[in-house]
Write an enzyme that holds these catalytic residues in place. Structure first.
Site, PDB file in Angstrom:
ATOM      1  N   GLU A  51       0.819  -1.216   0.000  1.00  0.00           N
ATOM      2  CA  GLU A  51       0.000   0.000   0.000  1.00  0.00           C
ATOM      3  C   GLU A  51       0.852   1.264   0.000  1.00  0.00           C
ATOM      4  O   GLU A  51       0.617   2.188  -0.763  1.00  0.00           O
ATOM      5  CB  GLU A  51      -0.933   0.008   1.220  1.00  0.00           C
ATOM      6  N   ASP A  70      -2.363  -4.162   3.581  1.00  0.00           N
ATOM      7  CA  ASP A  70      -2.415  -4.293   5.035  1.00  0.00           C
ATOM      8  C   ASP A  70      -3.350  -5.425   5.479  1.00  0.00           C
ATOM      9  O   ASP A  70      -4.328  -5.752   4.784  1.00  0.00           O
ATOM     10  CB  ASP A  70      -2.859  -2.972   5.668  1.00  0.00           C
ATOM     11  N   TYR A 100       1.721  -4.066  13.419  1.00  0.00           N
ATOM     12  CA  TYR A 100       0.633  -3.330  12.767  1.00  0.00           C
ATOM     13  C   TYR A 100      -0.211  -2.605  13.824  1.00  0.00           C
ATOM     14  O   TYR A 100      -0.721  -3.233  14.759  1.00  0.00           O
ATOM     15  CB  TYR A 100      -0.239  -4.299  11.979  1.00  0.00           C
TER      16      TYR A 100
END
Length: 622
Positions: free
Chosen positions: A8, A83, A293
């Protein structure tokens, strides 16, 4: 070229390419490559027969899409490395469609940008999870329907809005929380109470009066004002030790961090925390990520990290510091891990030195690092000493503790300990004076950005990827103002919410929004058909909104604020006005549009223009 990896963010490219080598080309899609159209029924961009969003290529991504198509044609295998959440899954799904690579793609997921995690993901590829896709596009359609229809309703009902009014499934609940808190503060009636303290002769210790059984208040130390003076008059002379109690107690276990808790702990603006988290996740100087994350509502930790942390704790402090149990749970948003460091040996001070962390980065990383390791360490154990003392039938107490096992304080440092005197039963404690303090209860605190996000998370409204942007929208629309860190609703926010509550009684409610989140989770788990859910929602929503629209209600006017000056052109009062697109305040003539005089407001806050961001969080509409 044999392999293509699509991520991304362009900030990940160099690091991941370094890990994978020359056999892999790494390119970035910069978030969503498609956006929903604004055509069709009510301009919603939805195919209501099939319950599908109607997408079009994002015009700002034209060059990116061309480059991805070119690269994918010469690749033998394409890895979709977006993600690991529902939005990332949706971006990946759109990439597969746009690039026509249905038979040549692999989906890889990783929770941290480290060499081990990336290579492990490459070696264990997956396929796109259609249940997550259905959940994401259902959310997208729901938010589009509710947001567009309610925003249009506000535009029709407010005569002179400061900005283009907006509403939404999550945004409006966040506004309601802020206003409900403000009303709670306005309606608060303080309770008056007194306390009495006995000061020791050496002025070192204060003994607190307490009731053995307080029938007036829940707090045993509170005294009704009308009783306190009588009690004070009966306190003569010194205190006698009647009871000495010793006990042992462990401090609370530490829970690993989810994003909403970190927002509150940081004390920083949600916008800054979001930026810093992304920087730490993507890594600095192409050396890999420092944290896992961050957009997560889970407090669980992976077995891999737990084992790594236990080895580090054993080496640094000893085996006796390791806890057998970890306090945490899997969240609803795809059960990500908690936010944690990727390397236990990279202490906050080492990270600051190695990567030249700025003050904000260092603060956030330190919170994440310390909390994660504390969660795997045993809590401190204290020996508690409590004295109960008496004077003329009235009771006082003094208590303190000393740490007998430092537990996770070995990592973060010990708290300050107060050494208590050594008394035995029937000892007489010389008292210098008795002190009466008059008190009253305080109203509840207003929300700040962190506590509002935590409240939204607790009632299951919104999701980690949009918490920060939801709060920012409230400020950009000027429904609330941030004053010394507190969020205070203004008349514009009150008017917007009142119209929404009056017009859509059953929609702007916490349990309604939470029930939608629950259904979206069931769709993600494959337990509910998203088309059935959308049909049921649409019928119910249409009935409610059509009834509202059919009512011919008067427009609500915001009260204008005069500056105290007169217009130099026609002598009419000058007033504060607002640019509806940017929210910027300026000064204009009250007789507009007859007189078009205007000038800048030197005391106005600077509002940045809303722009299109590359990260998916900032592009989503709430």
């Amino acid at each position: 070229m044999k392999n293509l990896v699509i991520v991304e963010s362009p900030n990940k490219i160099k690091t991941i390419k370094k890990y994978l080598g020359e056999e892999y080309e790494v390119l970035a899609c910069n978030g969503h490559i498609f956006e929903m159209k604004t055509s069709g029924q009510f301009g919603l961009g939805i195919n209501f027969d099939e319950w599908e969003p109607i997408y079009k290529p994002d015009s700002s991504k034209k060059k990116i899409i061309q480059d991805l198509k070119k690269a994918s044609k010469s690749a033998d295998k394409i890895f979709i490395a977006t993600d690991p959440d529902r939005e990332g899954e949706a971006i990946g799904y759109n990439l597969i469609e746009a690039l026509s690579i249905e038979d040549r793609y692999e989906r890889i997921k990783y929770n941290e940008i480290t060499e081990e995690a990336i290579k492990k993901a490459i070696n264990k590829p997956l396929k796109i999870d259609i249940n997550l896709i259905n959940s994401q596009k259902s959310r997208r359609m729901l938010d589009r329907i509710i947001g567009f229809r309610l925003s249009n309703l506000l535009a029709r009902r407010i005569a002179n809005p400061r900005t283009n009014p907006s509403a939404g499934r999550v945004q409006s609940i966040a506004l309601k929380l802020v206003i409900d808190k403000e009303e709670e503060i306005k309606q608060f009636i303080p309770i008056k109470y007194n306390t009495i303290k006995a000061e020791s002769e050496d002025k070192v210790h204060l003994f607190n009066f307490f009731y053995k059984e307080n029938k007036d208040f829940d707090n045993s130390e509170w005294i009704k004002p009308e009783k306190s003076k009588q009690i004070l008059s009966e306190l003569i002379g010194d205190l006698v030790v009647k009871q000495v109690k010793t006990s042992t107690k462990s401090d609370a276990k530490i829970t690993p961090l989810k994003q909403s808790t970190l927002f509150k702990k940081s004390g920083m603006s949600s916008k800054n925390v979001t930026r810093i988290l992304q920087e730490l996740y993507e890594g600095l100087d192409d050396n890999g990520g420092l944290i896992s994350y961050p957009r997560t509502d889970s407090t669980r930790l992976s077995e891999t990290f737990i084992n790594q942390a236990k080895s580090y704790i054993k080496k640094q402090f000893g085996n006796e510091y390791i806890s057998d149990t970890i306090k945490g749970f899997s969240g609803d948003q795809d059960a990500h891990e908690a936010i944690r460091p990727t390397d236990c040996s990279l202490t906050p001070d080492l990270a600051k030195e190695k990567f030249n962390l700025n003050e904000g980065q260092y603060k956030i990383y330190k919170i994440i690092y310390n909390t994660s390791l504390q969660a795997i360490m045993l809590p401190p154990k204290r020996e508690i000493l409590r004295y109960e003392l008496e004077n003329n039938g009235h009771w006082f107490k003094l208590s303190g503790s000393k740490i007998v096992f430092d537990g996770y304080f070995a990592l973060i440092g010990k708290d300050q300990q107060i050494e208590l005197p050594k008394y035995k039963e029937n000892d007489v404690v010389k008292i210098r004076k008795y002190i009466l303090d008059e008190n009253q209860t305080n109203p509840p605190s207003r929300y700040n950005e962190g506590s509002l996000i935590e409240a939204m998370d607790e009632i299951k409204v919104g999701r980690p990827s949009t918490f920060a942007s939801t709060v920012n929208v409230l400020k950009e629309r000027q429904y609330v103002e941030s004053v010394n860190g507190s969020l205070i609703p203004n008349d514009y926010g009150y008017i917007a919410l009142n119209i929404l509550k009056e017009s859509t009684k059953d929609i702007i409610k916490e349990n309604y929004t939470a029930s939608i989140e629950e259904k979206l989770n069931k769709i993600a788990d494959g337990e509910m058909d998203y088309k059935i859910m959308m049909n049921d929602f649409w019928k119910d929503f249409q009935d409610k909104i059509n009834e509202t629209i059919s009512e011919n209600k008067e427009k609500v006017k915001l009260q204008v604020e005069e500056t105290g000056e007169l217009c130099p052109e026609n002598g009419a009062p000058l007033i504060y006005r607002y640019n509806k697109k940017t929210g910027q305040r300026f000064i204009g003539c009250s007789s507009f549009p007859e007189c078009k005089f205007l000038k800048p407001d030197p005391n106005a806050k600077t509002f940045y223009k809303r722009k299109k961001y590359n990260t998916k969080e900032e592009t989503k509409k709430i």
